[in-house]
Scaffold this active site. Structure first.
Site, PDB file in Angstrom:
ATOM      1  N   SER A 133     -46.239 -26.849 -25.128  1.00  0.00           N
ATOM      2  CA  SER A 133     -45.025 -26.746 -24.323  1.00  0.00           C
ATOM      3  C   SER A 133     -45.449 -26.877 -22.870  1.00  0.00           C
ATOM      4  O   SER A 133     -46.621 -26.650 -22.539  1.00  0.00           O
ATOM      5  CB  SER A 133     -44.372 -25.379 -24.559  1.00  0.00           C
ATOM      6  N   TYR A 146     -44.888 -15.655 -25.033  1.00  0.00           N
ATOM      7  CA  TYR A 146     -44.811 -17.061 -25.436  1.00  0.00           C
ATOM      8  C   TYR A 146     -45.768 -17.893 -24.588  1.00  0.00           C
ATOM      9  O   TYR A 146     -46.553 -18.693 -25.115  1.00  0.00           O
ATOM     10  CB  TYR A 146     -43.386 -17.579 -25.294  1.00  0.00           C
TER      11      TYR A 146
END
Length: 271
Positions: A133, A146
Site C-alpha cells: 500500500s 496497519y
C-alpha cells in the site's frame, strides 16, 4: 507469452478477486484462495480453481501449496494480496488487533513465500508479488498498526528481492492508493467505532468524513486498475521492484518524499 500457474490470496473480493479474473482472461492458470469460497464462484466459472484458506493458519497454507503442487509442475506466480486493517488511535486499538494485522499482512505472506520458494529455486524461475500500500511508505493518523504491518512487509520484500534474484526469482511490491474495496469502505466505520469518542474524537471523525468522500463517486480507483498492473508486472521479463497505482498513490508518495516531516504531519493532521 507462456501461461503461468498463479496462486492469488484474498481472491474473494477487491484487488485479489479482480486479479484472479484478469489473469484468467490473459490465459493463465489461476488458483484463487480465500476464507469465503462462495464469493469466488465466478472465478471457478471462468476456469479458475478455488480453495479455502485462512492466511493465519499454518495447516491451511501447507494444504493449499501441496494441493497446487500435486496438480501442477510448480507455482510460477504467488500474489500475496490478502490483507486487513483496523483503524483507530494507537492508544485505542487493542494490542490483539494489532497482532492480528501483522499475522495477516506479514507473517502469513512470509510463510507462503517459504513454502513456494524451494520449487521456484529448483526451476530457476518464479515471481512473487506482495500487495502492499502507499501506507507501507507513508504514515497517516489513526492507522498505526496497519502502517506498521505494511512498512514491515516492504522491508521484508526488499530483502527478499535481494536474496532470491540470484535464483531467477523476481520479487515485486504493489503500492495501491485509494481503491474501491470492502477493505477501504470499512475505514470510516472503524475510525468512528474505535476512536470516535474520547480524546481522538475530532481527528477520527474528520478522517472518517474525508475517507467517505474519497471512496465515494469516481475518486477512488477500481480494483481492476491494480489487477492490470499486477498482470503487467508478472508478464514482464524485467518488472520494477515496486509499482504505485491508483488514486492519489503517486501524488502522496511524492509529497511524502519532498516535504519535511513536520510539514507533512501538519498536512495530514488538519481537522
Amino acid at each position: 507469452m507462456a501461461a503461468k500457474i498463479c496462486l492469488v490470496t484474498g481472491a474473494s473480493a477487491g484487488i485479489g478477486h479482480a486479479t484472479a479474473l484478469e489473469l484468467l482472461r490473459a490465459g493463465h492458470t489461476v488458483y484463487g484462495v480465500a476464507r469465503r469460497v462462495d464469493r469466488m464462484e465466478d472465478i471457478r466459472q471462468a476456469g479458475g480453481h478455488t480453495l479455502a484458506m485462512d492466511v493465519t493458519k499454518e495447516e491451511d497454507l501447507e494444504r493449499v501449496v501441496s494441493t497446487v503442487l500435486d496438480e501442477q509442475p510448480g507455482i510460477d506466480v504467488l500474489v500475496n494480496n490478502a490483507g486487513v486493517g483496523v483503524y483507530g488511535a494507537a492508544e485505542d486499538v487493542p494490542i490483539d488487533s494489532g497482532r492480528h494485522q501483522f499475522e495477516v499482512n506479514l507473517f502469513g505472506p512470509a510463510r507462503l513465500i517459504q513454502l513456494v520458494l524451494p520449487r521456484m529455486r529448483e526451476r530457476g524461475a518464479g515471481t512473487i508479488v506482495n500487495v502492499s500500500s502507499i501506507g507501507g511508505v507513508i504514515s497517516l493518523p489513526l492507522g498505526g498498526w496497519y502502517h506498521a504491518s505494511k512498512h514491515a512487509l516492504e522491508g521484508y520484500t526488499d530483502t527478499l528481492r535481494q536474496e532470491v534474484g540470484r535464483f531467477g526469482i523476481k520479487v515485486v511490491l504493489i503500492e495501491p492508493g485509494l481503491i474501491k474495496t470492502e477493505f477501504e469502505s470499512s475505514t470510516p466505520l472503524d475510525l468512528r467505532e474505535v476512536s470516535g469518542k474520547g480524546a481522538y474524537t475530532a481527528v477520527a471523525n474528520a478522517m472518517a468524513d474525508r475517507a467517505e468522500q474519497s471512496f465515494s463517486g469516481s475518486k477512488a480507483s477500481d480494483p481492476a486498475l491494480v489487477a492490470q498492473c499486477i498482470r503487467a508486472a508478472i508478464e514482464s521479463t524485467s518488472p520494477k521492484p515496486r509499482y504505485a497505482v491508483g488514486y492519489l498513490a503517486k501524488l502522496l508518495l511524492r509529497m511524502n518524499s519532498l516535504l519535511p516531516d513536520r510539514t507533512f504531519d501538519k498536512l495530514v493532521t488538519r481537522t
